[in-house]
Design a protein around this motif. Sequence first.
Motif, short mmCIF file in Angstrom:
data_model
loop_
_atom_site.label_atom_id
_atom_site.label_comp_id
_atom_site.label_asym_id
_atom_site.label_seq_id
_atom_site.Cartn_x
_atom_site.Cartn_y
_atom_site.Cartn_z
N TYR A 167 0.86 -1.18 0.00
CA TYR A 167 0.00 0.00 0.00
C TYR A 167 0.90 1.23 0.00
O TYR A 167 1.57 1.53 0.97
CB TYR A 167 -0.95 -0.03 1.20
N LEU A 168 0.92 1.90 -1.15
CA LEU A 168 1.78 3.06 -1.38
C LEU A 168 0.94 4.33 -1.42
O LEU A 168 -0.29 4.26 -1.42
CB LEU A 168 2.53 2.86 -2.71
N PRO A 169 1.56 5.49 -1.49
CA PRO A 169 0.79 6.74 -1.58
C PRO A 169 -0.14 6.81 -2.80
O PRO A 169 -1.12 7.53 -2.79
CB PRO A 169 1.86 7.83 -1.64
N THR A 170 0.17 6.03 -3.85
CA THR A 170 -0.67 6.04 -5.05
C THR A 170 -1.85 5.07 -4.96
O THR A 170 -2.73 5.08 -5.82
CB THR A 170 0.16 5.67 -6.30
N THR A 171 -1.85 4.20 -3.95
CA THR A 171 -2.91 3.21 -3.80
C THR A 171 -4.24 3.90 -3.52
O THR A 171 -4.32 4.80 -2.68
CB THR A 171 -2.59 2.23 -2.65
N VAL A 172 -5.27 3.48 -4.26
CA VAL A 172 -6.60 4.07 -4.08
C VAL A 172 -7.65 2.97 -4.03
O VAL A 172 -7.40 1.82 -4.39
CB VAL A 172 -6.96 5.06 -5.22
N VAL A 173 -8.84 3.36 -3.58
CA VAL A 173 -10.00 2.48 -3.58
C VAL A 173 -11.00 3.08 -4.56
O VAL A 173 -11.43 4.23 -4.39
CB VAL A 173 -10.62 2.35 -2.18
N ILE A 174 -11.34 2.31 -5.58
CA ILE A 174 -12.36 2.74 -6.53
C ILE A 174 -13.68 2.15 -6.06
O ILE A 174 -13.80 0.93 -5.92
CB ILE A 174 -12.04 2.25 -7.96
N ILE A 175 -14.65 3.00 -5.79
CA ILE A 175 -15.97 2.54 -5.37
C ILE A 175 -16.80 2.33 -6.63
O ILE A 175 -17.05 3.27 -7.38
CB ILE A 175 -16.66 3.55 -4.43
N LEU A 176 -17.18 1.07 -6.85
CA LEU A 176 -17.98 0.71 -8.02
C LEU A 176 -19.42 0.45 -7.59
O LEU A 176 -19.66 -0.02 -6.49
CB LEU A 176 -17.43 -0.55 -8.68
N ARG A 177 -20.34 0.72 -8.50
CA ARG A 177 -21.74 0.41 -8.24
C ARG A 177 -22.31 -0.29 -9.46
O ARG A 177 -21.91 -0.03 -10.59
CB ARG A 177 -22.55 1.64 -7.90
N PHE A 178 -23.23 -1.20 -9.18
CA PHE A 178 -23.96 -1.87 -10.25
C PHE A 178 -25.43 -1.82 -9.88
O PHE A 178 -25.82 -2.20 -8.78
CB PHE A 178 -23.52 -3.32 -10.42
N VAL A 179 -26.24 -1.33 -10.80
CA VAL A 179 -27.68 -1.28 -10.58
C VAL A 179 -28.31 -2.24 -11.56
O VAL A 179 -28.27 -2.03 -12.77
CB VAL A 179 -28.23 0.15 -10.77
N GLY A 180 -28.87 -3.34 -11.02
CA GLY A 180 -29.54 -4.33 -11.85
C GLY A 180 -31.04 -4.13 -11.77
O GLY A 180 -31.53 -3.18 -11.15
N GLU A 181 -31.76 -5.03 -12.38
CA GLU A 181 -33.22 -4.93 -12.39
C GLU A 181 -33.81 -4.99 -10.99
O GLU A 181 -34.77 -4.31 -10.68
CB GLU A 181 -33.81 -6.05 -13.25
#
Length: 160
Positions: free
Chosen positions: A80-94
């Motif tokens: 885990y470096l200073p460039t490490t990030v968490v991308i929050i993804l979302r999926f909206v299904g039926e």
Amino acid sequence: MAAELDIHSSSGERADFLSFCLDNELYGVEIKDVEEIRVWERPTPIPRAPSCVKGVINIRGMIVPVVDLRSRFEIGSCEYLPTTVVIILRFVGEDSKRMMGIVVDSVSDVIEQGDNELYRSVGESLVTPYLQGLINVGEQVMSLFDTEMLLDIERLLRSE
């Protein structure tokens, strides 16, 4: 000849992708599936969770699991470096809405599909079943994750 896929947004436009790095390899997700990008902060751990699940975070009242893709797909070491990030993804299904944070080494750029064709993924690896295809980005090939498959936490954990 490789089979071409055609990815279009709901308006008929070709898709745009957020590119990111995992152990110097280029990956991407459709930008429409990105909720936000957060700096790396250690999430609240979950007892007896698989090693790739780093814990959970609270986003506007929702408890969101955080999965380290390097650990899950055995891609390089998990530093885990200073460039490490968490991308929050979302999926909206039926009938459902899912969110998950994915830990990546760094975010690169937003890539427009433009006239670039999306090709079927090739080879066998832990990542392959979660990909929707490959696209050329300059001199590199970017592997594109299928957000719906990636956010199927039960499947993700079942195959660990």
